[in-house]
Design an enzyme around this catalytic site. Structure first.
Site, PDB file in Angstrom:
ATOM      1  N   ASP A 260       0.864  -1.163   0.000  1.00  0.00           N
ATOM      2  CA  ASP A 260       0.000   0.000   0.000  1.00  0.00           C
ATOM      3  C   ASP A 260       0.917   1.234   0.000  1.00  0.00           C
ATOM      4  O   ASP A 260       2.152   1.116   0.005  1.00  0.00           O
ATOM      5  CB  ASP A 260      -0.919  -0.035   1.225  1.00  0.00           C
ATOM      6  CG  ASP A 260      -2.226   0.717   1.014  1.00  0.00           C
ATOM      7  OD1 ASP A 260      -2.273   1.599   0.138  1.00  0.00           O
ATOM      8  OD2 ASP A 260      -3.202   0.430   1.735  1.00  0.00           O
ATOM      9  N   ASP A 261       0.344   2.403  -0.013  1.00  0.00           N
ATOM     10  CA  ASP A 261       1.103   3.644  -0.100  1.00  0.00           C
ATOM     11  C   ASP A 261       2.046   3.815   1.097  1.00  0.00           C
ATOM     12  O   ASP A 261       1.611   3.850   2.245  1.00  0.00           O
ATOM     13  CB  ASP A 261       0.122   4.818  -0.167  1.00  0.00           C
ATOM     14  CG  ASP A 261       0.800   6.170  -0.258  1.00  0.00           C
ATOM     15  OD1 ASP A 261       2.018   6.210  -0.521  1.00  0.00           O
ATOM     16  OD2 ASP A 261       0.095   7.185  -0.066  1.00  0.00           O
TER      17      ASP A 261
END
Length: 332
Positions: A260-261
């Site tokens: 994920d980010d």
């Protein structure tokens, strides 16, 4: 693409990175990321989108520019789940989100229309569907983003979305492995914990991801959640135990694995540590979704570790082979 020398250090590092950027055109910042950082992909947010014509020009120009620089075609990704997480708004079709998808036909219709609209813009990767399972007795942070029902129902609806997106030429990315449906805090702002045994996860949370694997989902995104019973030290997105031992080895998943980010608040480690952990875990791609120093730090750390560690270099070649195989399959 077959002539791409992915063993050059710069390209080997760059192809494992997906970056966000500012602007709505192929501007100097985006050109720099593609030409100098050799990025494998970019991710779009609402700030990058003004109109359909503008978005199409942006995506097509970026992809052409990558090819002109001797790179493989570019992943152009977006989060288009429907509901509260949908970067493309009107004139694109606005769906109410996964909780409102009740039947297989609903799921197929969402996937068909979404794939058509994304591919028409030049977007080839959708960070969807959400495959988390949210029990009805838990005030899940994901309650407005998940398919309602238990693991088997999530599996059926989610795989229908996966198959529909990919039939329409858009790569699907199932998220958030190994499941965050029982968490109460938002990893955009905190580091949530899910203190579940692996046996418990296998009965519920992992079931939809096993179904996604069988449906040949192109990618699986790792959560930023800490699972102390699986790995007491590292959240899933930085954990070799979860990303490699569980997902790649035990579940035998052969598609792309991505974080994920890394700009989210659940990640409190410096970027150097994050990239090192990602390389150790043999995670294919790292996401840094916002313009800023983290982009440069991620690329420099990736280059440094690949250069000085022969084992990480060799495993990195295997990661890039998977990335290129996905591009050969979906990006035309």
């Amino acid at each position: 693409m077959t002539q791409f020398d992915f063993k050059s250090l710069s390209d080997l590092a760059g192809q494992r990175l997906i970056f966000g950027f500012e602007g709505q055109s192929l501007n100097s910042e985006l050109k720099y990321l593609i030409k100098e950082y050799r990025v494998g992909g970019i991710i779009l947010f609402r700030s990058n989108i003004e109109s359909a014509d503008q978005l199409r020009r942006l995506c097509m120009n970026a992809r052409k520019y990558a090819l002109d620089q001797g790179l493989p075609n570019l992943f152009v990704a977006v989060d288009q789940e429907g509901g509260q997480v949908a970067r493309l708004r009107k004139p694109f079709t606005e769906f109410p989100g996964n909780p409102h998808i009740k039947t297989i036909d609903d799921a197929r219709e969402f996937a068909r229309i979404t794939a058509s609209e994304l591919s028409d813009m030049g977007i080839n990767m959708n960070m969807a569907p959400v495959m988390d399972v949210a029990p009805p007795d838990v005030d899940s942070i994901m309650k407005d983003r998940v398919f309602s029902g238990g693991a088997n129902r999530v599996s059926r609806l989610g795989t229908a979305v996966i198959q529909g997106l990919q039939k329409g030429g858009v790569m699907a990315v199932a998220k958030h492995f190994p499941g965050i449906g029982r968490t109460l805090k938002d990893s955009h702002f905190f580091l949530p914990e899910l203190n579940a045994e692996l046996s418990d996860l296998k009965q519920t949370d992992l079931v939809p991801f096993e179904a996604a694997k069988k449906a040949q989902v192109s990618g699986i995104m790792l959560s930023h959640i800490l699972y102390p019973k699986l790995d007491p030290d590292w959240q899933a997105s930085l954990s070799k135990t979860i990303a490699y031992d569980l997902l790649r080895q035990d579940m035998e998943y052969q598609g792309l694995v991505m974080t994920d980010d890394l700009d989210m608040k659940a990640i409190s480690h410096d970027m150097d540590t994050c990239i090192h952990r990602i390389l150790i875990a043999q995670i294919d791609m790292a996401l840094v979704c916002h313009a800023g120093p983290n982009i440069t730090e991620a690329r420099e750390a990736m280059m440094r570790y690949l250069e000085k560690d022969g084992e990480l270099f060799e495993s990195g070649c295997a990661c890039v082979k998977r990335i290129l195989a996905a591009k050969e399959r979906f990006l035309v």
